[in-house]
Design a protein around this motif. Structure first.
Motif, PDB file in Angstrom:
ATOM      1  N   ARG A   1       9.208 -14.039  15.045  1.00  0.00           N
ATOM      2  CA  ARG A   1       7.966 -13.737  14.342  1.00  0.00           C
ATOM      3  C   ARG A   1       8.015 -12.299  13.862  1.00  0.00           C
ATOM      4  O   ARG A   1       8.145 -11.364  14.667  1.00  0.00           O
ATOM      5  N   LEU A   2       7.896 -12.142  12.557  1.00  0.00           N
ATOM      6  CA  LEU A   2       7.855 -10.819  11.952  1.00  0.00           C
ATOM      7  C   LEU A   2       6.410 -10.376  11.786  1.00  0.00           C
ATOM      8  O   LEU A   2       5.524 -11.204  11.539  1.00  0.00           O
ATOM      9  N   SER A   3       6.210  -9.076  11.895  1.00  0.00           N
ATOM     10  CA  SER A   3       4.891  -8.488  11.668  1.00  0.00           C
ATOM     11  C   SER A   3       5.017  -7.362  10.665  1.00  0.00           C
ATOM     12  O   SER A   3       6.053  -6.695  10.594  1.00  0.00           O
ATOM     13  N   CYS A   4       3.962  -7.150   9.900  1.00  0.00           N
ATOM     14  CA  CYS A   4       3.911  -6.047   8.938  1.00  0.00           C
ATOM     15  C   CYS A   4       2.523  -5.447   8.992  1.00  0.00           C
ATOM     16  O   CYS A   4       1.534  -6.118   8.680  1.00  0.00           O
ATOM     17  N   LYS A   5       2.479  -4.182   9.373  1.00  0.00           N
ATOM     18  CA  LYS A   5       1.211  -3.467   9.474  1.00  0.00           C
ATOM     19  C   LYS A   5       1.047  -2.539   8.276  1.00  0.00           C
ATOM     20  O   LYS A   5       1.946  -1.747   7.977  1.00  0.00           O
ATOM     21  N   ALA A   6      -0.077  -2.666   7.603  1.00  0.00           N
ATOM     22  CA  ALA A   6      -0.396  -1.785   6.484  1.00  0.00           C
ATOM     23  C   ALA A   6      -1.321  -0.675   6.961  1.00  0.00           C
ATOM     24  O   ALA A   6      -2.239  -0.912   7.742  1.00  0.00           O
ATOM     25  N   SER A   7      -1.068   0.533   6.488  1.00  0.00           N
ATOM     26  CA  SER A   7      -1.923   1.660   6.853  1.00  0.00           C
ATOM     27  C   SER A   7      -1.956   2.648   5.691  1.00  0.00           C
ATOM     28  O   SER A   7      -1.229   2.512   4.718  1.00  0.00           O
ATOM     29  N   GLY A   8      -2.825   3.621   5.815  1.00  0.00           N
ATOM     30  CA  GLY A   8      -2.932   4.633   4.780  1.00  0.00           C
ATOM     31  C   GLY A   8      -4.300   4.614   4.145  1.00  0.00           C
ATOM     32  O   GLY A   8      -5.278   4.145   4.734  1.00  0.00           O
ATOM     33  N   ASN A   9      -4.368   5.090   2.919  1.00  0.00           N
ATOM     34  CA  ASN A   9      -5.631   5.199   2.212  1.00  0.00           C
ATOM     35  C   ASN A   9      -5.966   3.859   1.557  1.00  0.00           C
ATOM     36  O   ASN A   9      -5.863   3.678   0.354  1.00  0.00           O
ATOM     37  N   ILE A  10      -6.359   2.905   2.383  1.00  0.00           N
ATOM     38  CA  ILE A  10      -6.587   1.556   1.881  1.00  0.00           C
ATOM     39  C   ILE A  10      -8.007   1.116   2.163  1.00  0.00           C
ATOM     40  O   ILE A  10      -8.617   1.550   3.137  1.00  0.00           O
ATOM     41  N   PHE A  11      -8.525   0.267   1.313  1.00  0.00           N
ATOM     42  CA  PHE A  11      -9.846  -0.304   1.538  1.00  0.00           C
ATOM     43  C   PHE A  11      -9.713  -1.801   1.778  1.00  0.00           C
ATOM     44  O   PHE A  11      -9.964  -2.289   2.865  1.00  0.00           O
ATOM     45  N   THR A  12      -9.282  -2.493   0.753  1.00  0.00           N
ATOM     46  CA  THR A  12      -9.092  -3.931   0.889  1.00  0.00           C
ATOM     47  C   THR A  12      -7.796  -4.320   0.199  1.00  0.00           C
ATOM     48  O   THR A  12      -7.640  -4.103  -1.002  1.00  0.00           O
ATOM     49  N   ILE A  13      -6.889  -4.844   0.956  1.00  0.00           N
ATOM     50  CA  ILE A  13      -5.638  -5.326   0.376  1.00  0.00           C
ATOM     51  C   ILE A  13      -5.764  -6.815   0.136  1.00  0.00           C
ATOM     52  O   ILE A  13      -6.178  -7.554   1.035  1.00  0.00           O
ATOM     53  N   ASN A  14      -5.402  -7.266  -1.046  1.00  0.00           N
ATOM     54  CA  ASN A  14      -5.518  -8.679  -1.367  1.00  0.00           C
ATOM     55  C   ASN A  14      -4.234  -9.418  -0.985  1.00  0.00           C
ATOM     56  O   ASN A  14      -4.056  -9.809   0.152  1.00  0.00           O
ATOM     57  N   ASP A  15      -3.341  -9.569  -1.927  1.00  0.00           N
ATOM     58  CA  ASP A  15      -2.128 -10.330  -1.646  1.00  0.00           C
ATOM     59  C   ASP A  15      -1.137  -9.523  -0.801  1.00  0.00           C
ATOM     60  O   ASP A  15      -0.942  -8.333  -1.029  1.00  0.00           O
ATOM     61  N   MET A  16      -0.518 -10.203   0.141  1.00  0.00           N
ATOM     62  CA  MET A  16       0.588  -9.623   0.887  1.00  0.00           C
ATOM     63  C   MET A  16       1.701 -10.655   0.926  1.00  0.00           C
ATOM     64  O   MET A  16       1.447 -11.863   0.824  1.00  0.00           O
TER      65      MET A  16
ATOM     66  N   ASN B   1      -6.897  -9.822   8.762  1.00  0.00           N
ATOM     67  CA  ASN B   1      -7.477  -8.823   7.871  1.00  0.00           C
ATOM     68  C   ASN B   1      -8.073  -7.644   8.630  1.00  0.00           C
ATOM     69  O   ASN B   1      -8.060  -6.512   8.144  1.00  0.00           O
ATOM     70  N   ALA B   2      -8.591  -7.896   9.791  1.00  0.00           N
ATOM     71  CA  ALA B   2      -9.183  -6.816  10.587  1.00  0.00           C
ATOM     72  C   ALA B   2      -8.129  -5.790  10.998  1.00  0.00           C
ATOM     73  O   ALA B   2      -8.443  -4.616  11.213  1.00  0.00           O
ATOM     74  N   LYS B   3      -6.889  -6.239  11.093  1.00  0.00           N
ATOM     75  CA  LYS B   3      -5.796  -5.360  11.504  1.00  0.00           C
ATOM     76  C   LYS B   3      -4.892  -4.980  10.334  1.00  0.00           C
ATOM     77  O   LYS B   3      -3.894  -4.277  10.540  1.00  0.00           O
ATOM     78  N   ASP B   4      -5.215  -5.465   9.135  1.00  0.00           N
ATOM     79  CA  ASP B   4      -4.355  -5.227   7.958  1.00  0.00           C
ATOM     80  C   ASP B   4      -2.899  -5.551   8.289  1.00  0.00           C
ATOM     81  O   ASP B   4      -1.983  -4.772   7.982  1.00  0.00           O
ATOM     82  N   THR B   5      -2.712  -6.684   8.892  1.00  0.00           N
ATOM     83  CA  THR B   5      -1.390  -7.091   9.337  1.00  0.00           C
ATOM     84  C   THR B   5      -1.083  -8.493   8.834  1.00  0.00           C
ATOM     85  O   THR B   5      -1.954  -9.370   8.859  1.00  0.00           O
TER      86      THR B   5
END
Length: 115
Positions: free
Chosen positions: A19-34, A73-77
């Motif tokens: 299982r791969l995970s990808c965490k998004a961080s930084g100056n973000i508000f709402t990320i749509n497609d991942m 979405n709560a974890k941007d992951t």
């Protein structure tokens, strides 16, 4: 700026799972497609799977029925559950998102499947 950090790669025997995970961080508000892409040695980078914010998914034909993309979405992951892995799945797997007009990529995580 958006930073994407992948984790979860490794060495597994054919038929195994990762299982791969990808965490998004930084100056973000709402990320749509991942999404997840991969690049095998000597080959071009290819799409593996994508997911919208509301959970709509797409998959490459080569992974349908074996891989599942999901997100928190709560974890941007975003996650990629990979089952019944095959040697041809060996590749560096990259996380991707398109945010406010820019493409962002992680540094990748290596998945190696032995026969």
């Amino acid at each position: 700026q958006v930073q994407l950090v992948e984790s979860g790669g490794g060495l597994v025997q054919a038929g195994g799972s990762l299982r791969l995970s990808c965490k998004a961080s930084g100056n973000i508000f709402t990320i749509n497609d991942m999404g997840w892409y991969r690049q095998a040695p000597g080959k071009q980078r290819e799409l593996v799977a994508t997911i919208t914010r509301v959970g709509t998914t797409t998959y490459a034909d080569s992974v349908k029925g074996r891989f599942t993309i999901s997100r928190d979405n709560a974890k941007d992951t975003v996650y990629l559950q990979m089952n019944n892995l095959k040697p041809e799945d060996t590749a560096v797997h990259y996380c991707n998102t398109y945010y406010r007009g820019k493409d962002y990529w992680g540094k990748g995580t290596l998945v190696t499947v032995s026969s």
